[in-house]
Write an enzyme that holds these catalytic residues in place. Structure first.
Site, PDB file in Angstrom:
ATOM      1  N   THR B  95       0.714  -1.333   0.127  1.00  0.00           N
ATOM      2  CA  THR B  95       0.169   0.036  -0.098  1.00  0.00           C
ATOM      3  C   THR B  95       0.993   1.382  -0.063  1.00  0.00           C
ATOM      4  OG1 THR B  95      -1.949  -0.946   1.372  1.00  0.00           O
ATOM      5  CG2 THR B  95      -1.820   1.430   1.248  1.00  0.00           C
ATOM      6  N   LYS B 171      -6.800   0.500  -3.186  1.00  0.00           N
ATOM      7  CA  LYS B 171      -6.926   0.958  -2.201  1.00  0.00           C
ATOM      8  C   LYS B 171      -6.687   1.324  -1.166  1.00  0.00           C
ATOM      9  CE  LYS B 171      -5.033  -1.973   0.984  1.00  0.00           C
ATOM     10  NZ  LYS B 171      -5.314  -2.697   2.004  1.00  0.00           N
ATOM     11  N   LYS B 240      -1.681   7.451   9.051  1.00  0.00           N
ATOM     12  CA  LYS B 240      -0.910   7.177   7.619  1.00  0.00           C
ATOM     13  C   LYS B 240      -1.682   6.760   6.044  1.00  0.00           C
ATOM     14  CE  LYS B 240       0.771   4.055   5.388  1.00  0.00           C
ATOM     15  NZ  LYS B 240       1.574   2.846   4.832  1.00  0.00           N
TER      16      LYS B 240
END
Lengths: 294, 294, 294, 294
Positions: B95, B171, B240
């Site tokens: 990711t 994602k 994040k």
């Protein structure tokens, strides 16, 4: 008039299905509605037409399914009506504010009438099929007494406590979550589209993996396809429900930051003329903010 | 070295399960990891240990599963490494940010190496079981070539387009929706609790009706029970991921109002020392805002 | 080269006025700029043209006024430059991030060069007039040494502490407040206009009573009159400054809810093509949200 | 009773100063208040005590300065009172909602009484000194007729249009800006403090440069010094005013994102027991979000 008769007030899109479910389960139902048309339909299914609200409240148990606070306040929170009632239980299945729920409970208590809140989850066809989810709260013995009615109208009853307002809280919280899910998907779909991902692909994956269920699937596809008509639930009603959550939060000093965002998004949608569309149309606000093609 | 060998970089909690799945499916796998311990475990399952990243990139196909942008940038976006590579396909399953995805694609293209992005949905046990959902994007022929590897590691592959960054977008959007769902439930549970409704009752009803699936059920119960340890996904990682969404939004001028709220809530949680807890602990911020008992 | 010479880097709209002020106050100034045109203008006012940055850093004291982090990083945070410098004091007057301020301080310390941060308030004509407000921080003896330069360029110097980054914090906080004031007025003017009050009437009253001063008056009239060109400060620079505040907040876990709103509003403005306008044009976002006539 | 007599309703902290100003300017004033104490004080200054609201409305002109919508609604929007009134002008100087302003205007029109809205800026000592700023709207001839009264009570009158609600809009917008300024400074001071800058230094610089005037200076120092008592304006009144702005926005579909943040911040402050403090105490919410020391 037999004690077994159920009085029923409010034959809107939801109420008529619910009253029909009671009839199909063998209950004697005496119905009342502000406008006469739905009454005739129910009578043809076996219901008795009440000539007045007083006649409804002459039944042992009254079930009401009105549109909003104003309707409940105007029609049912009438001291004269309640003072003359023979009913000993009123099951209020409307989505109303907590402030109204409290006033209603107190007023019924004054007149010795049991009061139960039992708002529901489900659209009109689900009401028609007697498959609603019923969010109920009130004194346990009253809830037990209402159980046969709930069984006729719903698939399952969820109990939230002894105070009626607890059920209203659960309902308001649920609708808040619906609105949050719609806005979340709206923002995610705008982000995806801006980066060249087809929103329909995104939603298909999401609902096929982490987010199954009717909300993400149903509203997700509406948002991804920008299909907001016909309206299943009109946008101003969505704003009303967000308002109920904000008001409930304010009453107990509960900040709801997502709620503030939702409120602004719904206002923005109304400012752009989307008041007749489904509340999923709030997704157009996310697209407009990002300057995505109209 | 046989062309059938797959190079695999990154044996963290996810990567080791994924490499293991490849082995179980009969692939020859040459593994590399910054720290040596996980390498030995994979070797005992039949993998070959690479002496260097160059040896990994001597395989036909490289799969990488690193923690974040910094790791990918530092280890793999190395012009020397890529210039000397025999590999003709790199499947990056981490990711990462869209900015990194773009740099990676361009750099691989310069060196004539095919590049595919294929981030995944699923926790370590799902990786172990080879049941991940794989979000893939890249040139169709490269995706076809990677399909046997995807089949070994995942339950299903979802394709999002020809440009690798489209998979990263999907994602990032998905993780954004997870965070939104957590915050939504946090706010709803605070509202419920403040009005005397047990959050566990609310969540049980929600997941039994409109919000089935692992996210609302799993995070819902964590929020309702205030159970944030052990951390399945640590709070700073959540921040994040929210940051990746905001950054992706900024790159295309997509405002994400829910994202701004999430960012502040995660910062608030970190300011109050919850950095080692699961990101569901952001729910404590909602409770603190409302002055609910600690 | 005399010890009294001041090296000056960065002759943009602000820097040329500041260097000119130093010259008028009798300082010997050696100037450098990436593009040559402004150098000639300063030389005609008595400055010496530096052939390289090394020549600037051969002066006792260097003053720099560059556009942003990238420029400072690329031109001045050069270990070779600093290692060869004779300068013992660098006064960095640019608006930069706290992260850069920290790197700059550490790097200068490594090379034994005193470092002071002294960002300014004021537009180019104020710089030209030597009437800036200077926000300064650093070791007291260094600030004392810089004081004659500050006196030449500014009306007043405000000291914020011993660590240079404190001055950058003050500047970032100030710009954050400017953006908040603009958005506040944008929302208030939209509210007023939607209810038939002329925004110009509102702003005239506000600035004549509770909100005097250049910000409410200057930006207030721009917002009320929808006059965003010519741009005194371009919108993307405003977004950059909001970003500096958000980044500074994140570094210490300080949520800035108004900052999140500002960020989205500036993105929305950019998404609608207002990137060349003054940052007061963010007010158009407020108008658009409310569906006010374009 | 002489036509020159002014009826005055509402002798709270503001009203008594305003009625006193009228007396000092030579007007005959007949006063009424719910509680009797302030009446005596005014009588000692030369006012006549009214025995009833009807006696007040027997004067030519009535000025009222009540606390909020409820008081105005309960005391003055009484059809019987208005039907029997001899007064031909009612100057309502309270800060009320736009909805109330509209009802009031319509009801007065029904009874042939001129209605003017004239809310004010200024604290009690300013009212005492007759130096208020008066925000007025209504039919020009009515405003002209009220001008001598305004001149006695205020320093300056600002006219906003022919419809009374325009003045209320201006007042609500102004209070919204006050709340925005407080929250802006709260966030900026938290950011500064977290980075080691003394908030008092920041505020001193701000008010000495870009943000002069009573609001930034007065509230800025309260925020920077965390001095919230005695309360000049209590926090729940601040929440009420933010609510008036949000409500006014909703009525015309004007989203106010800063307003949503303010609402949550004030609720958070109330949830933490700061209801008796000055509304500047909302700054503690910003500090708490950032985990700054209590």
């Amino acid at each position: 008039m037999s004690g077994a008769t159920v009085g029923f007030v409010g034959l809107g899109a939801m109420g008529r299905g619910m009253a029909g479910s009671l009839l199909r389960a063998g209950h004697a139902v005496r119905v009342w509605n502000r406008s006469p048309e739905p009454v005739a339909a129910l009578v043809s299914q076996g219901a008795e037409a009440a000539g007045s609200l007083a006649e409804v409240f002459a039944a042992d148990t009254v079930v009401s399914m009105l549109a909003n606070d104003q309707a409940v306040e105007g029609l049912l929170l009438d001291p004269e009506l309640l003072a003359g009632a023979k009913a000993t239980l009123h099951v209020n299945m409307a989505t109303v504010s907590l402030a109204l729920a409290e006033r209603a409970e107190a007023l019924h208590a004054e007149h010795g009438i049991g009061y139960v809140a039992a708002p529901v989850l489900g659209r009109p066809p689900v009401a028609e099929a007697g498959k609603l989810n019923i969010l109920a709260a009130g004194a346990p013995e009253l809830l037990d007494r209402a159980e046969p009615l709930f069984a006729a109208m719903g698939d399952r009853t969820w109990r939230f406590g002894d105070a009626p307002r607890q059920a209203n809280t659960a309902k308001i919280s649920t609708n808040f979550l619906l609105a949050c899910a719609i806005e979340s998907m709206a923002e995610a779909c705008s982000l995806a589209e801006a980066h060249g991902v087809r929103p329909t692909d995104l939603v298909e994956m999401l609902t096929g993996t982490l987010f199954p269920g009717p909300i993400y699937s149903g509203y997700g596809s509406m948002v991804a396809e920008r299909r907001y008509e016909p309206a299943g639930f009109r946008l101003p009603l969505g704003l009303k429900d967000v308002g109920l959550a904000l008001e409930a939060g304010a009453a107990r000093h509960v900040p709801l930051p997502f709620g503030g965002i939702l409120r602004d998004a719904f206002l923005d949608a109304l400012a752009h003329g989307d008041g007749e569309k489904d509340w999923a149309a709030v997704a157009e606000v996310a697209r407009r903010r990002a300057g995505l093609p109209d």
